[in-house]
Design a protein around this motif. Structure first.
Motif, short mmCIF file in Angstrom:
data_model
loop_
_atom_site.label_atom_id
_atom_site.label_comp_id
_atom_site.label_asym_id
_atom_site.label_seq_id
_atom_site.Cartn_x
_atom_site.Cartn_y
_atom_site.Cartn_z
N LEU A 1 60.07 44.12 86.03
CA LEU A 1 59.15 42.96 85.71
C LEU A 1 59.59 41.95 86.65
N ARG A 2 58.48 41.20 87.32
CA ARG A 2 58.45 39.86 87.94
C ARG A 2 57.81 38.94 86.91
N ALA A 3 58.37 37.53 86.91
CA ALA A 3 57.66 36.62 86.01
C ALA A 3 57.61 35.41 86.77
N TRP B 1 59.70 41.09 75.47
CA TRP B 1 59.78 40.22 74.58
C TRP B 1 60.48 38.95 74.90
N GLY B 2 61.02 37.98 74.41
CA GLY B 2 61.67 36.65 74.76
C GLY B 2 61.48 35.35 73.94
N GLU B 3 61.75 34.49 74.81
CA GLU B 3 61.75 32.93 73.97
C GLU B 3 61.68 31.89 75.21
N ASN B 4 61.32 30.79 74.71
CA ASN B 4 61.31 29.59 75.55
C ASN B 4 61.88 28.39 74.74
N ILE C 1 63.09 36.48 79.59
CA ILE C 1 62.42 37.64 79.22
C ILE C 1 63.23 38.99 79.28
N VAL C 2 63.08 39.50 78.07
CA VAL C 2 63.88 40.80 77.96
C VAL C 2 63.21 41.95 78.09
N TYR C 3 63.63 43.00 78.77
CA TYR C 3 62.69 44.18 78.49
C TYR C 3 63.63 45.33 78.88
N THR D 1 68.99 46.72 78.34
CA THR D 1 67.99 45.88 78.75
C THR D 1 68.16 45.08 80.10
N ARG D 2 67.11 44.59 80.63
CA ARG D 2 67.19 43.48 81.71
C ARG D 2 66.51 42.37 81.16
N GLU D 3 66.87 41.37 81.97
CA GLU D 3 66.74 39.79 81.44
C GLU D 3 66.32 39.07 82.68
#
Length: 338
Positions: free
Chosen positions: A177-179, A209-212, A260-262, A270-272
């Motif tokens: 993923l790229r964010a 999924w993730g958080e801010n 961001i975690v996937y 997992t990657r972050e």
């Protein structure tokens, strides 16, 4: 003549600033008024599918339970048929006009015709014959729920609905993923709002999924947390999530720390992705107050300047009354003493 006009202008300016401040404080805008909602265009069916993917093995048979709901006030008969689905950006789903060639003859429904009572539902089983050559990834089985016309001669507007169930074939996969955070460095408003865009550049579908976590300065150092629920991003697609951060005062800096975690190649790892952004937030009410302070300062300066000019003019008149010009003194009669 000038003084009353100046006082009237100052009074009008003061009243305009007070009105603007009240509007900004109350947040009254024309769009904030409640608009009457129009009537709904017909009744709509609804479908509930499992929130998590169903784990299957290649060459096995799977049964996935779904629920078809009728929120209307009359009995509805509906059919469930297999359909091809295309998953686009931001969770948009396109339902095709026919079954998916990849699942041709491998999907059935029990029952395929359901009678839905008013405000009721029916349980349906999606039966899938999993191909033995299915690779390890997330796979999607689409279907369409269509109402059946049961009252001849009467027009009934009932919307059909399409959905899909997700199958998870365990095994190693290529996920990446790229964010990117998209929000300006300076925001005029009560909060900084932007979009977190997540792009799937790998070769497998991914659920992230993730958080801010946001902090504000000046103010408390305790971060505010915004959690991101699990979201699906198909291969080659993207998904955007709204992110917000609010300062403690009308003017302040907010710092967004997004994580961001996937899943990685296997579900066990997992990657972050970590992102960081700092934004200056200026509330319009602060500008109104600042404008009022500046206007009051200008008015006070103008009044002091006008009073000083009046004092200087009065002082000059007093000095002129005590002094006489040389011509006046020469023409004055001389009085002698004999």
């Amino acid at each position: 003549m000038g003084a009353p006009h100046a006082q009237t202008s100052v009074r009008r300016l003061f009243l305009a600033l007070v009105a603007a401040f009240l509007l900004a404080s109350l947040g009254l805008t024309p769009d904030a008024r409640a608009a009457p909602s129009g009537p709904a265009s017909g009744r709509s069916l609804a479908v509930s599918v499992p929130p998590e993917p169903t784990v299957v093995r290649p060459g096995s048979a799977a049964k996935i339970p779904i629920r078809v709901l009728n929120p209307g006030h009359s009995l509805v008969t509906a059919t469930i048929t297999a359909r091809e689905v295309r998953l686009l950006d931001d969770g948009v789903v396109r339902v095709g006009t026919g079954p998916d060639p990849a699942w041709q003859g491998r999907v059935s429904f029990t029952p395929s015709i359901v009678a839905l009572p008013a405000q009721g539902y029916a349980e349906v089983s999606v039966n899938v014959d999993v191909p033995a050559t299915l690779d390890s990834d997330l796979h999607f089985v689409g279907f369409l729920v269509s109402p059946v016309q049961t009252s001849p001669g009467q027009v009934q507007v009932i919307n059909e609905i399409g959905s899909f169930v997700t199958l998870d074939v365990p095994g190693p996969r290529s996920t990446r993923l790229r964010a990117k955070l998209r929000l300006p460095g300076v925001t005029l408003g009560q909060e900084a709002a932007g979009r977190l865009q997540v792009h799937n550049v790998g070769r497998s579908a991914v659920r992230f999924w993730g958080e801010n976590d946001t902090t504000a300065w000046p103010g408390s150092g305790t971060p505010r947390q915004q959690r991101f629920a699990k979201s699906l991003v198909p291969m080659g697609r993207s998904r955007s999530v709204r992110v917000v951060a609010r300062p403690h005062w009308w003017v302040g800096f907010v710092t967004l720390q997004v994580r961001i975690v996937y899943p990685a190649a296997t579900e066990a790892a997992t990657r972050e992705i970590a992102l960081h952004k700092r934004v200056l937030v200026v509330d319009p009410r602060a500008l109104v107050v600042l404008g009022g302070v500046l206007a009051a300062a200008v008015v006070m300066w103008m009044r002091r300047r006008r009073r000083r000019r009046r004092r200087l003019a009065a002082r000059a008149r007093r000095k002129g009354s005590h002094r006489q010009s040389p011509r006046t003194r020469a023409s004055a009669p001389k009085v002698g003493v004999s």
